[in-house]
Design a protein around this motif. Structure first.
Motif, short mmCIF file in Angstrom:
data_model
loop_
_atom_site.label_atom_id
_atom_site.label_comp_id
_atom_site.label_asym_id
_atom_site.label_seq_id
_atom_site.Cartn_x
_atom_site.Cartn_y
_atom_site.Cartn_z
N LEU A 201 32.12 11.20 119.52
CA LEU A 201 30.93 11.86 120.07
C LEU A 201 30.19 10.93 121.03
O LEU A 201 29.79 11.36 122.12
CB LEU A 201 29.99 12.28 118.93
N LEU A 202 30.03 9.68 120.67
CA LEU A 202 29.33 8.73 121.53
C LEU A 202 30.10 8.51 122.83
O LEU A 202 29.50 8.48 123.92
CB LEU A 202 29.12 7.41 120.79
N PHE A 203 31.41 8.37 122.74
CA PHE A 203 32.24 8.17 123.93
C PHE A 203 32.14 9.37 124.87
O PHE A 203 31.95 9.22 126.08
CB PHE A 203 33.69 7.94 123.53
N VAL A 204 32.27 10.58 124.32
CA VAL A 204 32.23 11.78 125.15
C VAL A 204 30.83 11.98 125.73
O VAL A 204 30.69 12.35 126.90
CB VAL A 204 32.67 13.01 124.32
N TYR A 205 29.80 11.73 124.93
CA TYR A 205 28.43 11.84 125.44
C TYR A 205 28.24 10.92 126.65
O TYR A 205 27.71 11.33 127.69
CB TYR A 205 27.43 11.47 124.34
N GLN A 206 28.66 9.68 126.53
CA GLN A 206 28.50 8.72 127.62
C GLN A 206 29.31 9.13 128.85
O GLN A 206 28.87 8.96 129.99
CB GLN A 206 28.89 7.32 127.14
#
Length: 342
Positions: A201-206
């Protein structure tokens, strides 16, 4: 010659599934592919299998690292990848033969930085190890799982719109799989290796934040095999990493897209409900009061604003209504529902 797509496959103890996963990538109609298998310190025959495939197919590369988790394996793959585009496939999953061609065409047609499709859950009996490479590399049975849909929905998002859709859990999911990224977009940006859950989630958000345009279609072209030992299929101390991910996104969002504060509230309460649900059916951790209290505090502080937010999905609103009867009642309902689905 078309531009090369690097397909990164992190693999840990995947001896029984790796070959058929690679077969689905080799079977792509988009032929200009580089397959990067990263063995995450497996203790079975995964590395041997990867090396065998690499010796047969010149577009298959293998790297072995000390066991450090899927984020470290994906990051190692990112450093090795040479293609202009990057895709991720988990070692126990499969992709439709038109998967990469569809993602690439969508990206070029709409001038997007990221393209995305949706996934289909695949039952074990349709996901067996029999879908392996043959001498002639014939199409595998998994092709039959994808229905031809000429009326597929296609949506184009700005960066802010994609972030909102992601956090409200509408169309764009949080997995790095089901997506194609322009290499320049994620070059030098990696998965957080200090987070053991929700790192995707953090990777895709960024990645969405760095994009100007994201395109999505509802075509089900990624076949996801939900394993019994998935990281968020049980509760362990690492679930507290989920709260850390929520806080990192909240902090960044407050300066980048402050009007989307309710969106991260929605994702936070969703994570809290999910952990409570897992605790309700997990006997060995049902008495971890620290995790339970943290989830319940999140729910109580966010539930009313969440309920009246028109963007919140029905599932979360039902959870909010259940929470009005207390934590024990809510977890009991979760347990009953889980048992009824077995």
């Amino acid at each position: 010659m078309r531009e090369v797509i690097s397909v990164i496959i992190p693999a840990y103890n995947s001896e029984s599934t790796l070959e058929s996963c690679v077969a689905s990538v080799l079977d792509q109609t988009y032929r200009e592919t580089e397959i990067v298998i990263v063995d995450d310190g497996s203790v079975d025959g995964t590395l041997k299998m990867g090396n065998r495939l690499s010796s047969i197919y010149n577009n298959v590369r293998v790297e072995s690292i000390k066991h450090a988790g899927p984020s470290a394996a994906r990051n190692a793959g990112l450093r090795l990848a040479r293609g202009r585009y990057i895709a991720f496939v988990d070692s126990d999953d499969r992709i439709h033969p038109e998967y990469l061609a569809t993602l690439h065409s969508l990206m070029l047609e709409h001038g997007a930085d990221i393209s995305a499709v949706t996934y289909q859950m695949v039952a074990d009996n349709k996901h067996s190890a029999s879908n392996t490479l043959s001498a002639s590399n014939k199409p595998s049975a998994y092709k039959q799982l994808c229905a031809n849909d000429s009326k597929a929905d296609v949506r184009v998002y700005s960066s802010a719109e994609a972030v909102a859709d992601l956090l409200y859990q509408k169309h764009l999911d949080s997995s790095q799989c089901c997506k194609l990224f322009r290499r320049k977009l994620i070059e030098g940006h990696y998965f957080p290796e200090d987070c053991r859950v929700y790192e995707d989630l953090l990777f895709v958000y960024q990645a969405f934040c760095r994009s100007e345009k994201i395109v999505w279609t509802d075509k089900q072209m990624y076949y996801y095999h939900k394993t019994a030992d998935g990281q968020m299929d049980s509760v362990s101390p690492c679930v507290t990493d989920a709260f850390e991910v929520m806080e990192r996104i909240r902090k960044d969002l407050s300066s980048r897209y402050p009007t989307l504060s309710h969106a991260i509230d929605n994702r936070t309460i969703s994570v809290s409900f999910n952990i409570l649900k897992l605790m309700a059916v997990s006997h060995e951790t049902r008495h971890d009061e620290g995790i339970e209290h943290r989830c319940w505090d999140n729910i109580r502080s966010l539930r009313f604003a969440n309920f009246f937010d028109p963007n919140v999905r029905i599932k979360n609103k039902v959870g909010v209504l259940l929470s009005l009867f207390g934590c024990r009642f809510t977890m009991s309902v979760f347990s009953i529902v889980a048992c009824s689905r077995r």
